[in-house]
Design a protein around this motif. Sequence first.
Motif: not given
Length: 362
Positions: A24-29, A140-143
């Motif tokens: 699971v990558p670090d969250p991006g923008p 990981l999901v969109a905010a």
Amino acid sequence: MTQEVRGVIAPGRNEPVRVARVLVPDPGPGEVVVRVLACGVCHTDLHYREGGIGDDFPFLLGHEAAGTVDAVGPGVTEVAPGDFVVLNWRAVCGRCRACLRGRPWYCFDTHNARQRMTLADDGTELTPALGIGAFAEKTLVAAGQCTRVDGSVSPAVAGLLGCGVMAGIGAAINTGGVGRGDSVAVIGCGGVGSAAVLGSRLAGASRIIAVDLDDRKLAAASGLGATHTVNSRETDPVEAIRELTGGFGADVVIEAVGRPETYRQAFYARDLAGTVVLVGVPTPEMTIELPLLDVFGRGGALKSSWYGDCLPSRDFPMLVDLHLQGRLDLDAFVSETIALDEVESAFDRMGAGEVLRSVVVL
């Protein structure tokens, strides 16, 4: 920093699911990493495994989930680390023609996280089910896919609002517009149909007729508020619904199966000027033929319900609050709790009609 977690993947069409190591990558923008606490086993996950929702294997399954926010990416203001959230698969854009007209529940440009999670072994990109992939310790999901709710609710219960329970309750209240004193028939009493029964009771329907082939499901529907049940293996459901509504048909008929034959039943089981709501999901090859004169002559409305036409930011907190007040029995949908490595066997129990929902608890 990229994190390694366990997750359930569907490696190929009709292959058994398995637990794999997932990065699971670090969250991006605009992205969020969520620590998953519970995730329901939905029929949609089985459709993914069978290849019924595309062939972009391997899939990271699971989407009816609740958990806590672990980390947020740049620009995220909706949630913060530590927030208890329910995940949804329709993060609205706020810019499309539906959103700009004040109908965000119809958003035509929903979105998910941009980055992909991958297999730790070889870096293969995973396709998250419904943009979520929550049969995993973290995802990981969109905010916009995260909705804060009261953290005192059980995660096993809260997660079910992310798909099936919301789809059924919303089909009754949001799409069907069920109101006080209405008569309602629900055809198909699995998880979604049973939720439609519960939603109809919440809306004040006076007569709620549950229709299914399985007496176990009909018994469960009675416990959730059905006033009458019809086993369509033994009785013509159209005639039974008419008989139970003074010969007229129901004001609202909710089809929660997604098959041409049950849709036809719903069409003819409604009263004149009544409403049919299709919330069951058909497969691509299915078609239906109806006499156009009957479509015209019976009036009313033929509607499809997208995710219960819900707006997560509005509906999830409200339903959680009703549950905590003792006015909405969501516990009834949790038939069993299981571990990650029991998802394949849970599919078998679901197919046999033994459960409303198995819930993976992490």
